[in-house]
Design a protein around this motif. Sequence first.
Motif: not given
Length: 363
Positions: A55-74, A344-352
């Motif tokens: 009802a609120h978000m429709g059928t679209d699923v937003h994809l966010r491409a995850l880049i894991e850029f460092s596994n160093y951690c303090r 469905t796969v969303a085609t927009d930016h998927g902002h809040v």
Amino acid sequence: MTELHTTTAYQSFADSLQRALDGAPPALEWLTPLLTCSDEDAATLYRTADAVRDAHMGTDVHLRALIEFSNYCRKDCAYCGVRKHNAGIDRYRLTPEQIVEFAQAAAKLGYRSTVLQSGEDMWYTAERMAEVVRGIKATTDLAITLSAGERDTETYRLWREAGADRYLLRIETTDPDLFAAMHPDDDLEQRKACLYTLRDLGYQLGTGVMVGLPGQTPEILARDVIWMHELGAEMIGVGPFIPHPATPLKDATGGTVEQTLRLVAVLRLVFPTAHLPATTAMGSLHPTGRERALQAGANVVMPNVTPTDFKPKYELYPNKICLGDDAEHCRGCITGRIMGIGRTVATDHGHVARVQEQSENAR
Ligand code: SAH
Ligand code: SF4
């Protein structure tokens, strides 16, 4: 999770669900019964959350491409495989140029947004990371989410000014004792303060918790939901805790898909327009864990586009899925899974919702 032992007057499942649908302010007396409901009631809970999502978000699923850029951690979070004191992992750090290049590749694959995530790696100074954000913004149309842990206000401000749209910082748990037990070198109030700062800087605000941490109770999870509501969270990622063999919690039991699904569904009822990811940890515990989350209220997936030479090294928890699959393969696979459940796969930016409305009003 343990039995309920408080004096709160819990409501029946049916009454609790009705309270949620009436938009009542989140409260222990009805959140807890939903989080601990029977398998039979859970089917109703998931169906209801799925309908609210539709009802609120429709059928679209937003994809966010995850880049894991460092596994160093303090930091030394007790649950995490890349914690500072895990000497057994091969540390890596992508160069700023590589991060920009991988983001550009994600844009070419059709992604509209990227998430840059890492351990708390201070090699990426405020300015270095700002350069990365500017580099991506100058050459792509990607929305950018950062998830690089706790930094000072000036750093968060610089990154926002450089063009970062969103920030993900899970609170992990709002229970002071549990937080202290999990985080030998962190402070709950300080982590909360980071989230308030990010909110005030206008970031699209993402947080979340792990499910099944040792000593966590349903009431604690219910209080987490209440706190995230007060915070005004706009994106909420929740996943099962999966014990890592090279951490102090290696013998812990860990969370389950079922516990996590109940929380995803409750979140959809309490936050009808939030972006809720079907997390990789769900997919790692069960082959169709992400699809089940998408059918219980979730509307986001974060496919990993980190090149396969680095992917296996970012081992927050064991048995992570898709480690040998390249970005192009993952894109096709996830699209198939989404369409396979009639979405469905969303085609927009998927902002809040807040940002979406602002840009519509500006037109
Ligand atoms: N360093 C940043 C971002 C990377 S960690 C930060 O901590 O915010 C990203 C998320 O991975 C954490 O927020 C935590 O919720 C999750 N995580 C870490 N170890 C995990 C484990 N063993 N099982 C499941 N999730 C885990
Ligand atoms: Fe570092 Fe984040 Fe892992 Fe904590 S959860 S040890 S901050 S990468």
